[in-house]
Design a protein around this motif. Sequence first.
Motif, PDB file in Angstrom:
ATOM      1  N   ALA A  97      -5.902   3.731 -18.304  1.00  0.00           N
ATOM      2  CA  ALA A  97      -6.099   5.173 -18.182  1.00  0.00           C
ATOM      3  C   ALA A  97      -5.116   5.816 -17.203  1.00  0.00           C
ATOM      4  N   LYS A 144      -5.026  15.881 -22.054  1.00  0.00           N
ATOM      5  CA  LYS A 144      -5.916  14.774 -21.687  1.00  0.00           C
ATOM      6  C   LYS A 144      -7.343  15.164 -22.037  1.00  0.00           C
ATOM      7  N   ILE A 186       9.412  -4.816  -4.731  1.00  0.00           N
ATOM      8  CA  ILE A 186       8.846  -3.467  -4.607  1.00  0.00           C
ATOM      9  C   ILE A 186       9.383  -2.643  -5.775  1.00  0.00           C
ATOM     10  N   ALA A 242       0.862  -1.196   0.000  1.00  0.00           N
ATOM     11  CA  ALA A 242       0.000   0.000   0.000  1.00  0.00           C
ATOM     12  C   ALA A 242       0.889   1.234   0.000  1.00  0.00           C
ATOM     13  N   LEU A 254     -11.633  15.814 -11.849  1.00  0.00           N
ATOM     14  CA  LEU A 254     -11.721  14.376 -11.577  1.00  0.00           C
ATOM     15  C   LEU A 254     -11.930  13.611 -12.880  1.00  0.00           C
ATOM     16  N   ILE A 269      -4.350  15.000 -12.297  1.00  0.00           N
ATOM     17  CA  ILE A 269      -4.728  13.725 -11.667  1.00  0.00           C
ATOM     18  C   ILE A 269      -5.806  14.024 -10.620  1.00  0.00           C
ATOM     19  N   LEU A 286      -1.748  12.394  -2.115  1.00  0.00           N
ATOM     20  CA  LEU A 286      -1.543  11.017  -1.614  1.00  0.00           C
ATOM     21  C   LEU A 286      -1.024  10.054  -2.674  1.00  0.00           C
ATOM     22  N   GLY A 287      -1.540  10.182  -3.887  1.00  0.00           N
ATOM     23  CA  GLY A 287      -1.245   9.204  -4.948  1.00  0.00           C
ATOM     24  C   GLY A 287       0.216   9.297  -5.367  1.00  0.00           C
ATOM     25  N   GLY A 342      -0.144   5.261  -1.569  1.00  0.00           N
ATOM     26  CA  GLY A 342      -1.135   6.289  -1.231  1.00  0.00           C
ATOM     27  C   GLY A 342      -2.537   5.736  -1.043  1.00  0.00           C
TER      28      GLY A 342
HETATM   29  C1  LIG Z   1     -11.020  10.099  -7.114  1.00  0.00           C
HETATM   30  C2  LIG Z   1      -9.851   9.517  -7.850  1.00  0.00           C
HETATM   31  C3  LIG Z   1      -9.368  10.177  -8.985  1.00  0.00           C
HETATM   32  C4  LIG Z   1      -8.274   9.633  -9.682  1.00  0.00           C
HETATM   33  N1  LIG Z   1      -7.844  10.296 -10.798  1.00  0.00           N
HETATM   34  C5  LIG Z   1      -6.821   9.773 -11.521  1.00  0.00           C
HETATM   35  C6  LIG Z   1      -6.374  10.428 -12.716  1.00  0.00           C
HETATM   36  O1  LIG Z   1      -6.865  11.489 -13.113  1.00  0.00           O
HETATM   37  N2  LIG Z   1      -5.371   9.849 -13.426  1.00  0.00           N
HETATM   38  C7  LIG Z   1      -4.784   8.683 -13.013  1.00  0.00           C
HETATM   39  O2  LIG Z   1      -3.864   8.206 -13.688  1.00  0.00           O
HETATM   40  N3  LIG Z   1      -5.173   8.063 -11.878  1.00  0.00           N
HETATM   41  C8  LIG Z   1      -6.165   8.572 -11.123  1.00  0.00           C
HETATM   42  N4  LIG Z   1      -6.591   7.939  -9.986  1.00  0.00           N
HETATM   43  C9  LIG Z   1      -5.925   6.697  -9.597  1.00  0.00           C
HETATM   44  C10 LIG Z   1      -4.796   6.870  -8.541  1.00  0.00           C
HETATM   45  O3  LIG Z   1      -4.955   8.026  -7.786  1.00  0.00           O
HETATM   46  C11 LIG Z   1      -3.391   6.917  -9.170  1.00  0.00           C
HETATM   47  O4  LIG Z   1      -3.194   5.798 -10.011  1.00  0.00           O
HETATM   48  C12 LIG Z   1      -2.295   6.950  -8.095  1.00  0.00           C
HETATM   49  O5  LIG Z   1      -1.104   7.407  -8.662  1.00  0.00           O
HETATM   50  C13 LIG Z   1      -2.095   5.601  -7.407  1.00  0.00           C
HETATM   51  O6  LIG Z   1      -1.038   5.748  -6.458  1.00  0.00           O
HETATM   52  P1  LIG Z   1      -1.182   5.220  -4.960  1.00  0.00           P
HETATM   53  O7  LIG Z   1       0.104   5.544  -4.288  1.00  0.00           O
HETATM   54  O8  LIG Z   1      -2.402   5.729  -4.312  1.00  0.00           O
HETATM   55  O9  LIG Z   1      -1.302   3.655  -5.228  1.00  0.00           O
HETATM   56  P2  LIG Z   1      -1.954   2.541  -4.266  1.00  0.00           P
HETATM   57  O10 LIG Z   1      -3.431   2.645  -4.320  1.00  0.00           O
HETATM   58  O11 LIG Z   1      -1.332   2.573  -2.919  1.00  0.00           O
HETATM   59  O12 LIG Z   1      -1.469   1.218  -5.007  1.00  0.00           O
HETATM   60  C14 LIG Z   1      -1.920   0.909  -6.309  1.00  0.00           C
HETATM   61  C15 LIG Z   1      -1.388  -0.476  -6.705  1.00  0.00           C
HETATM   62  O13 LIG Z   1       0.023  -0.460  -6.845  1.00  0.00           O
HETATM   63  C16 LIG Z   1       0.672  -1.316  -5.879  1.00  0.00           C
HETATM   64  N5  LIG Z   1       1.838  -0.558  -5.438  1.00  0.00           N
HETATM   65  C17 LIG Z   1       1.853   0.744  -5.038  1.00  0.00           C
HETATM   66  N6  LIG Z   1       3.114   1.159  -4.848  1.00  0.00           N
HETATM   67  C18 LIG Z   1       3.912   0.097  -5.136  1.00  0.00           C
HETATM   68  C19 LIG Z   1       5.330  -0.091  -5.155  1.00  0.00           C
HETATM   69  N7  LIG Z   1       6.184   0.906  -4.884  1.00  0.00           N
HETATM   70  N8  LIG Z   1       5.819  -1.307  -5.479  1.00  0.00           N
HETATM   71  C20 LIG Z   1       4.973  -2.318  -5.794  1.00  0.00           C
HETATM   72  N9  LIG Z   1       3.625  -2.204  -5.813  1.00  0.00           N
HETATM   73  C21 LIG Z   1       3.101  -0.998  -5.500  1.00  0.00           C
HETATM   74  C22 LIG Z   1      -0.375  -1.609  -4.822  1.00  0.00           C
HETATM   75  O14 LIG Z   1      -0.194  -2.879  -4.245  1.00  0.00           O
HETATM   76  C23 LIG Z   1      -1.666  -1.547  -5.654  1.00  0.00           C
HETATM   77  O15 LIG Z   1      -1.843  -2.764  -6.336  1.00  0.00           O
HETATM   78  C24 LIG Z   1      -7.659   8.444  -9.246  1.00  0.00           C
HETATM   79  C25 LIG Z   1      -8.133   7.812  -8.081  1.00  0.00           C
HETATM   80  C26 LIG Z   1      -9.212   8.335  -7.402  1.00  0.00           C
HETATM   81  C27 LIG Z   1      -9.707   7.645  -6.153  1.00  0.00           C
END
Ligand SMILES: Cc1cc2nc3c(=O)[nH]c(=O)nc-3n(C[C@H](O)[C@H](O)[C@H](O)COP(=O)(O)OP(=O)(O)OC[C@H]3O[C@@H](n4cnc5c(N)ncnc54)[C@H](O)[C@@H]3O)c2cc1C
Length: 283
Positions: free
Chosen positions: A113, A176, A157, A23, A183, A92, A100-101, A25
């Motif tokens: 996407a 985009k 990782i 996990a 959003l 994003i 967070l992401g 963000g």
């Molecule tokens: C409301 C909303 C809007 C969004 N808008 C966009 C958008 O406009 N564009 C877009 O591209 N995405 C969007 N997203 C998706 C998301 O925010 C992005 O993809 C974000 O960058 C995911 O990063 P995270 O750190 O939260 O990943 P997490 O949710 O923590 O993990 C995602 C996946 O990757 C794995 N993982 C994470 N980090 C690692 C690591 N270092 N090594 C191995 N595995 C790992 C996890 O196990 C999981 O399977 C949106 C999401 C939401 C909820």
Amino acid sequence: MYYRPDKINDALYSLSKEKLTIAAGCTDLLPSTQQENLGNNILDISGIKSLRHISFENGFRKIGSGVTWTDLVENNELPKCYDMLKECSLQIGSKQIQNLGTIGGNLCNASPAADGVPCLLSLDASIELLSLNGKRVLKLEDFIKGSRETELKNNEILSAILIPKEAEIGRSSFLKLGARKYLVISIAMIACKLNLKKDVISEIAISVGSCSAVAKRIKSLENLLIGKSIKDELTSIILNYNYENYLSPINDIRGTNTYRFKASKVLVKDTIIKTINKFNLKG
Ligand SMILES: Cc1cc2nc3c(=O)[nH]c(=O)nc-3n(C[C@H](O)[C@H](O)[C@H](O)COP(=O)(O)OP(=O)(O)OC[C@H]3O[C@@H](n4cnc5c(N)ncnc54)[C@H](O)[C@@H]3O)c2cc1C
């Protein structure tokens, strides 16, 4: 179990001992559970500071997998060719998602996407994967195998994204297309990086996302454009190019495949022109 180590080696050790969900963000992970919590056996890597770092080492820009979209926007040391990644970061989700992401989460989730993928393809990125057994480096196009499918092994990782120094030239832009202003989930997105010698395109990288299972570099279009003057009929080359051989957009609630084909052509043209306009050309 819920682990939140602050050192990468401790995280790798835990991963080598049991099956854990990584996990970062949680902005992809939590919605995917459709519950209010992540459940059990979580390895939370958000406390590992070494993953949230951007540096330049041994001829490569190294972007830690835990770098957030906001970190990218706020970084003043990245050369201009990273502007597409900053423009992408600002689009994003929302500010909260950008805070967070992480870029690593975006790649590992491997959504068609995922907005970060075309930008990193256009930067010739590779991926660094760590496990207790050592390090693997893969080209990004080899790491993402399909929609939500990657080469990541259970004990690995994604530690960093590596951009070669040679790719750090020119200017870049990201556009985009979505169905609303905020959003936005992409219907199509384009990342373009190019360099000019006088008014001639000397290098260009064009990647299209959301129009195939994995975002793609359109290398044969790049080859058609290299050596062309920006005064040539770039627009007709771009609009008449046969995208059908490279893209395979789906029909879904956000757009039909016919619409995606048409839209991506126009978006490629607009992104290239936007990038050319960033050069300070006189006369
Ligand atoms: C409301 C909303 C809007 C969004 N808008 C966009 C958008 O406009 N564009 C877009 O591209 N995405 C969007 N997203 C998706 C998301 O925010 C992005 O993809 C974000 O960058 C995911 O990063 P995270 O750190 O939260 O990943 P997490 O949710 O923590 O993990 C995602 C996946 O990757 C794995 N993982 C994470 N980090 C690692 C690591 N270092 N090594 C191995 N595995 C790992 C996890 O196990 C999981 O399977 C949106 C999401 C939401 C909820």
